[in-house]
Scaffold this motif. Structure first.
Motif, PDB file in Angstrom:
ATOM      1  N   ALA A 235      11.879  15.930  19.448  1.00 56.64           N
ATOM      2  CA  ALA A 235      12.041  17.357  19.133  1.00 56.64           C
ATOM      3  C   ALA A 235      12.103  18.203  20.398  1.00 56.64           C
ATOM      4  N   SER A 236      11.275  17.860  21.391  1.00 56.46           N
ATOM      5  CA  SER A 236      11.277  18.607  22.646  1.00 56.46           C
ATOM      6  C   SER A 236      12.617  18.486  23.358  1.00 56.46           C
ATOM      7  N   LEU A 237      13.160  17.270  23.376  1.00 54.23           N
ATOM      8  CA  LEU A 237      14.440  17.066  24.050  1.00 54.23           C
ATOM      9  C   LEU A 237      15.564  17.821  23.347  1.00 54.23           C
ATOM     10  N   VAL A 238      15.541  17.836  22.005  1.00 50.18           N
ATOM     11  CA  VAL A 238      16.584  18.540  21.262  1.00 50.18           C
ATOM     12  C   VAL A 238      16.523  20.045  21.540  1.00 50.18           C
ATOM     13  N   PHE A 239      15.311  20.598  21.491  1.00 54.41           N
ATOM     14  CA  PHE A 239      15.194  22.043  21.725  1.00 54.41           C
ATOM     15  C   PHE A 239      15.456  22.391  23.187  1.00 54.41           C
ATOM     16  N   ALA A 240      15.093  21.499  24.100  1.00 54.77           N
ATOM     17  CA  ALA A 240      15.431  21.727  25.510  1.00 54.77           C
ATOM     18  C   ALA A 240      16.941  21.737  25.699  1.00 54.77           C
ATOM     19  N   LEU A 241      17.628  20.848  24.993  1.00 51.44           N
ATOM     20  CA  LEU A 241      19.083  20.806  25.060  1.00 51.44           C
ATOM     21  C   LEU A 241      19.699  22.101  24.531  1.00 51.44           C
ATOM     22  N   LEU A 242      19.198  22.592  23.390  1.00 53.83           N
ATOM     23  CA  LEU A 242      19.734  23.819  22.810  1.00 53.83           C
ATOM     24  C   LEU A 242      19.463  25.025  23.706  1.00 53.83           C
ATOM     25  N   LEU A 243      18.249  25.107  24.267  1.00 51.43           N
ATOM     26  CA  LEU A 243      17.909  26.232  25.120  1.00 51.43           C
ATOM     27  C   LEU A 243      18.741  26.227  26.401  1.00 51.43           C
ATOM     28  N   ALA A 244      18.925  25.051  26.972  1.00 49.80           N
ATOM     29  CA  ALA A 244      19.743  24.958  28.177  1.00 49.80           C
ATOM     30  C   ALA A 244      21.184  25.360  27.887  1.00 49.80           C
ATOM     31  N   TRP A 245      21.714  24.953  26.754  1.00 53.24           N
ATOM     32  CA  TRP A 245      23.082  25.345  26.387  1.00 53.24           C
ATOM     33  C   TRP A 245      23.169  26.850  26.144  1.00 53.24           C
ATOM     34  N   TYR A 246      22.137  27.427  25.525  1.00 55.59           N
ATOM     35  CA  TYR A 246      22.125  28.851  25.214  1.00 55.59           C
ATOM     36  C   TYR A 246      22.228  29.697  26.480  1.00 55.59           C
ATOM     37  N   PHE A 247      21.583  29.248  27.555  1.00 52.96           N
ATOM     38  CA  PHE A 247      21.629  30.010  28.806  1.00 52.96           C
ATOM     39  C   PHE A 247      22.866  29.678  29.636  1.00 52.96           C
ATOM     40  N   SER A 248      23.279  28.438  29.640  1.00 53.41           N
ATOM     41  CA  SER A 248      24.377  28.055  30.525  1.00 53.41           C
ATOM     42  C   SER A 248      25.743  28.461  29.978  1.00 53.41           C
ATOM     43  N   HIS A 249      25.874  28.610  28.655  1.00 61.69           N
ATOM     44  CA  HIS A 249      27.176  28.948  28.071  1.00 61.69           C
ATOM     45  C   HIS A 249      27.683  30.316  28.553  1.00 61.69           C
ATOM     46  N   PRO A 250      26.895  31.404  28.465  1.00 69.46           N
ATOM     47  CA  PRO A 250      27.420  32.689  28.975  1.00 69.46           C
ATOM     48  C   PRO A 250      27.580  32.710  30.485  1.00 69.46           C
ATOM     49  N   ILE A 251      26.775  31.910  31.191  1.00 68.27           N
ATOM     50  CA  ILE A 251      26.903  31.880  32.651  1.00 68.27           C
ATOM     51  C   ILE A 251      28.240  31.269  33.048  1.00 68.27           C
ATOM     52  N   ARG A 252      28.742  30.318  32.276  1.00 65.33           N
ATOM     53  CA  ARG A 252      30.064  29.758  32.553  1.00 65.33           C
ATOM     54  C   ARG A 252      31.143  30.818  32.365  1.00 65.33           C
ATOM     55  N   HIS A 253      30.980  31.678  31.346  1.00 66.06           N
ATOM     56  CA  HIS A 253      31.930  32.783  31.165  1.00 66.06           C
ATOM     57  C   HIS A 253      31.874  33.737  32.357  1.00 66.06           C
ATOM     58  N   LEU A 254      30.665  34.021  32.835  1.00 67.74           N
ATOM     59  CA  LEU A 254      30.529  34.903  33.993  1.00 67.74           C
ATOM     60  C   LEU A 254      31.183  34.291  35.223  1.00 67.74           C
TER      61      LEU A 254
END
Length: 477
Positions: free
Chosen positions: A178-197
């Protein structure tokens, strides 16, 4: 996936794994402690009821009656012990000393008094009665029954057996996944808009300022979305500045082309004319050179103001003397054109700023009014003081043709010439633009409006810092 994604994922996953492992170790230590814990006394209501029944049986029926009661209860889960002063069980069973010690300790506490009883029998012995907890793996097997017959082993001892040590492997595994799954989602949540920037900044660096992040990040409501909106505002400002720069270059080249063409023509005529007409040609060349020099000077001043480097802005400027000198010079020029300048400038206040620039701004407006007012008319200069708001209101009014209402918002733009005056105007359209930037650099404002009875009114508002000191007074720096 970028490097930032894996950094987020790595650190969050390490934190979750560490927390999960720590909780698992605590569970394991607690379980180990329980497994090594000595036998406990059963404090449940059924055990208390059985103890009270055994106490009444021993008190009124004697040891033999209690022995019969214990034999009847031996096949069941609750196993009752009756220990005398020498820690010997009434049934001859072996009893762990720590269990007896705990029972005697509970006997002294008022709260657990009903789960442990001490009763004096008819044979003169006092018996301590208690029941071990059902999960007690140290509870000894029952001794021989009446007549030396071996008693049956308690059923709960057969069912439970020795309790093994337990490490929470399954909870740890579930928490880890569960920790790895939520870590994956949180990392994607932050990195996705940064790629747009990152993509937007790359596009801007390559000259594409039309890309906007607002449509892409409009669903978010966090600091990254704010950064995207700030990026859009920055690119919009850059587009405006670049467009203004292109327009300025175009206008400057257009303004310089005419005097340069006239200079070239005058030089060509000077080469073929006789000496009698040469003086007129040289005067023409000089006049065009002065116009070009003036234009370049105004452009340099405008460039300084656009770059926010107007020079020292800390001097105290006495407005009334400055206006008096300016109006005196302007009136001399106006009289040669058959015009007049009237003034009402009772404003003994000081404005903080650059006196040279402020003089030039007001003079540009005043000279512009003298240029466009009709012959035999008067230009008015009126100064008023707002003591409450600490503001100086300066109005310059002429009797010229005015400005069409649709052009009123453009008269302070670069190289703008009104359709009513550009045919006979010798200016470059920079005077009012420079005036506006100078006034704004002094934290003021400037606006224009047509007068109801004809002419143009220009209002300049400036904040003043103090009254002008009287003659002979000294001003502290």
């Amino acid at each position: 996936m970028g490097r930032l994604f894996w950094k987020f994922f790595f650190f969050i996953a390490i934190a979750q794994i560490t927390a999960t492992f720590g909780v698992g170790v605590l569970f394991w230590i607690e379980n180990l402690e329980r497994s090594n814990r000595n036998s406990e006394i059963d404090l449940s209501p059924p055990a208390s009821f059985m103890i009270r029944s055994a106490a009444a049986t021993l008190q009124f029926g004697g040891p033999e009656a209690l022995r019969s009661l214990i034999n009847e209860g031996r096949p069941h889960r609750l196993q009752l012990y009756a220990v005398d002063e020498e820690n010997k069980d009434l049934m001859g069973r072996e009893v762990p000393p720590k269990l007896v010690e705990e029972a005697r300790h509970l006997l002294t506490t008022e709260r657990e008094r009903r789960s442990v009883e001490l009763v004096k029998a008819t044979n003169g012995h006092s018996y301590l009665m208690f029941i071990p907890a059902p999960n007690d793996e140290f509870a000894p097997p029952p001794g021989p029954g009446p007549g030396g017959m071996p008693g049956r082993e308690p059923r709960y001892m057969k069912e439970r057996g020795p309790k093994p040590l337990f490490f929470p492997t399954m909870p740890l595994a579930v928490a880890l996944v569960a920790s790895l799954v939520f870590a994956l989602l949180l990392a994607w949540y932050f990195s996705h808009p940064i790629r747009h920037l990152k993509n937007a900044f790359n596009q801007a660096a390559n000259g594409n300022l039309d890309l906007e992040l607002e449509p892409v990040m409009s669903a978010r409501n966090d600091e990254l979305a704010d950064l995207g909106r700030d990026f859009d505002a920055m690119t919009a400002k850059l587009r405006t500045l670049m467009e203004s720069q292109r327009r300025l270059l175009h206008d400057v080249s257009h303004e310089l082309r005419s005097p340069i063409a006239r200079l070239q023509m005058a030089i060509g005529l000077a080469r073929v004319q006789d000496r009698d007409k040469l003086e007129l040609t040289l005067e023409r060349i000089e006049r065009e050179s002065v116009r070009m020099d003036k234009l370049v000077g105004e452009l340099l001043t405008l460039s300084r103001l656009e770059a926010n480097v107007p020079g020292s802005m800390e001097e105290a400027i006495a407005i009334q003397p400055m206006l008096g000198d300016m109006i005196s010079d302007a009136n001399f020029e106006a009289e040669t054109l058959g015009k007049q300048v009237e003034s009402q400038i009772a404003c003994r206040v000081q404005v903080q700023g650059n006196p040279e620039l402020l003089y030039r701004a007001i003079e540009n407006v005043l000279r512009n009014a003298i240029k466009h007012t009709a012959p035999a008319t008067t230009v008015q200069v009126v100064a008023e003081i707002d003591e409450v708001g600490k503001l100086l209101h300066l109005s310059i009014l002429d009797r010229g043709p005015g400005v069409p209402e649709e052009e009123m918002n453009s008269i302070f733009e670069l190289f703008f010439r009104s359709s009513r005056t550009k045919s006979n105007s010798a200016g470059h359209g920079l005077g009012l633009s420079i005036a506006r930037r100078i006034v704004e650099a002094h934290q003021g404002s400037i606006r224009a409006a047509n007068r109801p009875d004809g002419g143009l009114r220009v209002d300049i508002t400036l904040p003043f810092m103090a009254d002008e000191p009287a003659r002979g007074e000294t001003v502290e720096a």
